[in-house]
Design a protein around this motif. Sequence first.
Motif, PDB file in Angstrom:
ATOM      1  N   LEU A  52       0.832  -1.204   0.000  1.00 22.67           N
ATOM      2  CA  LEU A  52       0.000   0.000   0.000  1.00 22.67           C
ATOM      3  C   LEU A  52       0.871   1.260   0.000  1.00 22.67           C
ATOM      4  CD1 LEU A  52      -2.727  -1.246   2.484  1.00 22.67           C
ATOM      5  CD2 LEU A  52      -3.149  -0.529   0.126  1.00 22.67           C
TER       6      LEU A  52
ATOM      7  N   PHE B 210      -0.406   4.931  -0.950  1.00 21.36           N
ATOM      8  CA  PHE B 210      -1.540   5.050  -0.035  1.00 21.36           C
ATOM      9  C   PHE B 210      -1.095   5.699   1.271  1.00 21.36           C
ATOM     10  CE2 PHE B 210      -4.316   3.605   3.354  1.00 21.36           C
ATOM     11  CZ  PHE B 210      -5.566   3.835   2.817  1.00 21.36           C
TER      12      PHE B 210
ATOM     13  N   CYS C 125      -9.466   8.182  -0.563  1.00 20.03           N
ATOM     14  CA  CYS C 125      -8.493   7.235  -1.097  1.00 20.03           C
ATOM     15  C   CYS C 125      -9.229   5.948  -1.463  1.00 20.03           C
ATOM     16  CB  CYS C 125      -7.399   6.938  -0.087  1.00 20.03           C
ATOM     17  SG  CYS C 125      -6.307   8.349   0.219  1.00 20.03           S
TER      18      CYS C 125
ATOM     19  N   VAL D  92      -8.654   2.043  -3.131  1.00 15.60           N
ATOM     20  CA  VAL D  92      -7.724   0.977  -3.513  1.00 15.60           C
ATOM     21  C   VAL D  92      -8.496  -0.054  -4.330  1.00 15.60           C
ATOM     22  CG1 VAL D  92      -6.226  -0.892  -2.685  1.00 15.60           C
ATOM     23  CG2 VAL D  92      -6.274   1.321  -1.483  1.00 15.60           C
TER      24      VAL D  92
ATOM     25  N   ALA E 141      -5.303  -1.288   5.329  1.00 13.25           N
ATOM     26  CA  ALA E 141      -5.359   0.118   4.906  1.00 13.25           C
ATOM     27  C   ALA E 141      -5.995   0.993   5.984  1.00 13.25           C
ATOM     28  CB  ALA E 141      -6.142   0.229   3.598  1.00 13.25           C
TER      29      ALA E 141
ATOM     30  N   HIS F 140      -5.519   4.098  -5.929  1.00 11.21           N
ATOM     31  CA  HIS F 140      -4.311   3.289  -5.751  1.00 11.21           C
ATOM     32  C   HIS F 140      -4.614   1.894  -6.289  1.00 11.21           C
ATOM     33  CE1 HIS F 140      -2.949   6.478  -3.010  1.00 11.21           C
ATOM     34  NE2 HIS F 140      -4.195   6.450  -2.578  1.00 11.21           N
ATOM     35  N   ARG F 141      -3.974   1.541  -7.386  1.00  5.00           N
ATOM     36  CA  ARG F 141      -4.282   0.278  -8.059  1.00  5.00           C
ATOM     37  C   ARG F 141      -3.126  -0.692  -7.862  1.00  5.00           C
ATOM     38  NH1 ARG F 141      -6.370   1.287 -13.839  1.00  5.00           N
ATOM     39  NH2 ARG F 141      -4.177   1.644 -14.339  1.00  5.00           N
ATOM     40  N   LEU F 142      -3.384  -1.752  -7.116  1.00  2.00           N
ATOM     41  CA  LEU F 142      -2.395  -2.800  -6.908  1.00  2.00           C
ATOM     42  C   LEU F 142      -2.445  -3.735  -8.114  1.00  2.00           C
ATOM     43  CD1 LEU F 142      -3.071  -3.622  -3.155  1.00  2.00           C
ATOM     44  CD2 LEU F 142      -1.699  -1.771  -4.141  1.00  2.00           C
TER      45      LEU F 142
END
Length: 262
Positions: free
Chosen positions: A27, A32, A41, A43, A91, A254-256
């Motif tokens: 993260l 993040f 935010c 994810v 998170a 936020h793209r994992l």
Amino acid sequence: MAGRPVLVDAGFPLPRGDFACAMTGELHAAGFSIPRADQACVVVFDARAMATYAPLAMDVLDRRERARAARFRFRRDRDTYVLAHAAWRVALGICLGVDAREVPLACTGDGQPCLAGTTLSTSLSHSSEYVAFAVCPAATVGVDVEQWPARIDLEALMPMFCTREERAAMASLDEGERTRALLELWTRKEALLKAFGVGLLADPATVAAPAGHAQMPPAKALHYPPCHTRNLPADDGWIGALAAPPAIRDIRLHRLRDGHSD
């Protein structure tokens, strides 16, 4: 929500060991952090990329979540649930400065997830293996993610979830545009109804969800503030949306990702 959402990517795989520690690193790598007063935010990730880590992730869940996970019939669904809730807890722990296992996740009387004793709101969604969660310092927030292409015939369902004006707008589009626009509308509407704490208990055909325009809550949810909703920058396999009060003007996405970045 003014401006374009900011997108940050991170890569898998996770290192072996403690899931909470490893996910904290992922993260942070994706940028993040605790959202500002005007910021949400979000994810998003594909749980398939982390499926082998589901047994480790189970350790992050509370007793209620572990019991729910045990009731899933299919391993894929169980793994997605476990990874979604574990990553969500990690998170939220970052935002609250507590261990993921100590995050005070609870539900309101409306069934809305809440963080008791904090000023943050949060929301979780998953569709097939795609997971999205959001956190922001506002009275409420709603997020929705759906697999793309859609698995159901949304055009056939238009009378059930579109207002008269929305149906007219969709009818003016060609078939290719309409298919995607319907799923974008569906996600905006789902996110908005989550933010209002009613979900699909409210008739979605009576709640408009234009992108970027603040909407009043339905009559049964007047204790919630007005919210606006907009679609997130999409990936190849999913479409998503966020709804939040007008004070939330900035979205960080936020793209994992599974081993590569855009």
